[in-house]
Design an enzyme around this catalytic site. Structure first.
Site, PDB file in Angstrom:
ATOM      1  N   ARG A 297      59.659  29.971  34.159  1.00  0.00           N
ATOM      2  CA  ARG A 297      60.066  29.712  35.548  1.00  0.00           C
ATOM      3  C   ARG A 297      61.511  29.216  35.625  1.00  0.00           C
ATOM      4  O   ARG A 297      62.197  29.451  36.604  1.00  0.00           O
ATOM      5  CB  ARG A 297      59.119  28.710  36.190  1.00  0.00           C
ATOM      6  CG  ARG A 297      57.803  29.360  36.513  1.00  0.00           C
ATOM      7  CD  ARG A 297      56.841  28.424  37.155  1.00  0.00           C
ATOM      8  NE  ARG A 297      55.736  29.174  37.723  1.00  0.00           N
ATOM      9  CZ  ARG A 297      54.626  28.627  38.178  1.00  0.00           C
ATOM     10  NH1 ARG A 297      54.460  27.322  38.139  1.00  0.00           N
ATOM     11  NH2 ARG A 297      53.678  29.381  38.662  1.00  0.00           N
TER      12      ARG A 297
ATOM     13  N   LYS B  17      35.263  39.240  42.325  1.00  0.00           N
ATOM     14  CA  LYS B  17      34.461  39.363  43.552  1.00  0.00           C
ATOM     15  C   LYS B  17      35.131  40.153  44.669  1.00  0.00           C
ATOM     16  O   LYS B  17      36.329  40.051  44.876  1.00  0.00           O
ATOM     17  CB  LYS B  17      34.173  37.964  44.092  1.00  0.00           C
ATOM     18  CG  LYS B  17      33.244  37.176  43.202  1.00  0.00           C
ATOM     19  CD  LYS B  17      33.012  35.813  43.803  1.00  0.00           C
ATOM     20  CE  LYS B  17      31.890  35.106  43.061  1.00  0.00           C
ATOM     21  NZ  LYS B  17      31.655  33.789  43.622  1.00  0.00           N
TER      22      LYS B  17
ATOM     23  N   GLY C 104      47.331  36.131  40.298  1.00  0.00           N
ATOM     24  CA  GLY C 104      46.223  35.603  39.507  1.00  0.00           C
ATOM     25  C   GLY C 104      46.069  36.179  38.115  1.00  0.00           C
ATOM     26  O   GLY C 104      47.030  36.296  37.364  1.00  0.00           O
TER      27      GLY C 104
ATOM     28  N   GLY D 198      49.240  32.694  44.372  1.00  0.00           N
ATOM     29  CA  GLY D 198      48.780  32.632  45.766  1.00  0.00           C
ATOM     30  C   GLY D 198      49.741  33.319  46.721  1.00  0.00           C
ATOM     31  O   GLY D 198      49.314  33.996  47.660  1.00  0.00           O
TER      32      GLY D 198
END
Ligand code: AMP
Length: 396
Positions: free
Chosen positions: A35, A198, A354, A377
């Protein structure tokens, strides 16, 4: 879109929101400096222009309280090494101490402020706190994609105090361009590969991208909700029964919109959720009871390969199988290889959000795809079609 290319920083102090939320070990050593590397081009451009840089970031979750373990002073040495210049540090992020340190900052110097989240006002998006921050620079630069989906003081609110003097850093601009390429301007055929556990966590993304893609590849645990909804037998595979109707609706919508949906036709099934379980390849709609699909099967991978290799724009979000277990990582690795090949043939490929980023790094595909997003996110919300507050604040 105003980026730092549009400004000359000569004699100016840039107030830069970076994402230095890096992992530390027990001795406070930085274990992954990606980062910091990612923010380097922005900082260097400002210094090369003849300006100075005031860096602000959060680290961890101190929840509005001072926590010495989460002080940004721990990363000063690594930041100095990465930037190739000594990074100064001040133990406050606003107020007289910080203002004095900024006033003393000379051309070509870099100052790092203390962890913004030591103040509860940061995450609350407090306007007074943002105003205090705004006193620490002449031009506001946002280069923190990882927090661009948060309307915090330093990521969003502070921008209103720089009506004409605010811009995106190189990193944030690159993230925005990558998303634009996939969502709007990418060459066709556009293919989205969505995996992960999911349907429920990906549903908004699926609904949003149906208008943008030509092909939708479904993989991972989501597969079984679709297969069962279509009348197949999924054995003990992960399945959200309450989302089956939604799955059928998605397939129906896709058909109306002319999107080709590719769902696994065969899977690698296991008799336990365990790397050492017994396995066999079965048709995805004929999984016996006591067995669960944990990876894509060979026929499926052939089909996915063909689709990926003819694609010109590719988005990948979510692993194709339980990649954390070696015996069920082959599908995810194969997808990485196909995307690598397509990218070499000229396709633009974006990996984001993710676990797919973790998989890409773990299997060494990081430099083989066109772009790996730095925001989990923030990328997911972008793919859902939301306007991120940190981006909107610069465009306003
Ligand atoms: P997500 O955060 O939604 O992208 O989900 C990622 C997780 O999905 C990873 O931890 C994978 O192990 C898991 N996953 C992928 N395929 C399957 C599967 N067939 N059964 C259960 N979990 C899966």
């Amino acid at each position: 879109m105003k980026t730092i290319k549009d400004f000359n920083f000569k004699g100016k102090k840039a107030l830069i929101r970076v994402d230095f939320n890096v992992p530390l070990d027990a001795d406070f050593n930085v274990t992954d400096d990606n980062r910091i590397e990612a923010a380097k081009p922005t900082i260097i451009k400002i210094l090369e222009d003849g300006g100075s840089a005031v860096l602000m970031s959060h680290l961890g979750r101190p929840n509005g309280k001072v926590n010495p373990d989460l002080s940004l002073k721990h990363i000063c040495n690594t930041a100095s090494e990465v930037l190739g210049i000594k990074v100064k540090f001040v133990e406050e992020s606003t107020g007289p101490l910080a203002e004095k340190a900024v006033a003393e900052l000379k051309t070509g110097e870099v100052l790092l402020l203390e962890n913004l989240r030591f103040h509860a006002e940061e995450e609350k998006g407090d306007k007074n706190f943002a105003e205090k921050l705004s006193k620490l620079g002449d031009i506001y630069v946002n280069d923190a994609f990882g927090t661009a989906h948060r309307a915090h003081a330093s990521t969003t609110i502070v921008a209103q105090f720089f009506p004409e003097k605010k811009c995106f850093g190189f990193l944030l601009a690159k993230e925005i361009e990558a998303i634009e390429k996939v969502m709007r301007t990418g060459e066709k055929p556009v293919t989205a590969i969505l995996g992960g556990a999911k349907v429920s966590s990906k549903i908004t993304i699926i609904e949003n991208i149906l208008d943008k893609v030509d092909h939708l590849i479904i993989g991972g645990g989501m597969t079984y909700t679709f297969v069962k909804a279509k009348g197949g037998k999924v054995g003990d595979s992960i399945c959200e029964d309450d989302k089956m109707e939604l799955a059928l609706e998605i397939l129906d919508q896709a058909k109306k919109k002319g999107v080709e949906v590719h769902i696994p036709v065969d899977v690698l099934a296991a008799d336990d959720f365990n790397n050492n379980a017994q396995t066999k390849v079965v048709n995805s709609d004929e999984i016996p009871d006591g067995w669960q699909g944990l990876d894509a099967g060979p026929k499926t991978l052939e089909i996915f390969k063909e689709v990926i290799l003819k694609s010109k724009t590719i988005l990948w979000n979510g692993p194709i199988g339980v990649f954390e277990m070696e015996n069920f990582a082959k599908g995810t690795i194969a997808i990485g290889n196909y995307i690598d090949e397509a990218t070499q043939k000229g396709a633009f490929s974006l990996v984001g959000g993710g676990d797919s980023v973790a998989a890409v790094k773990q299997f060494g595909f990081e430099n083989k795809v066109s772009y790996v997003s730095t925001g989990g996110g923030a990328m997911l919300e972008s793919l859902e079609g939301k306007t991120l507050p940190g981006i909107a604040a610069i465009l306003a």
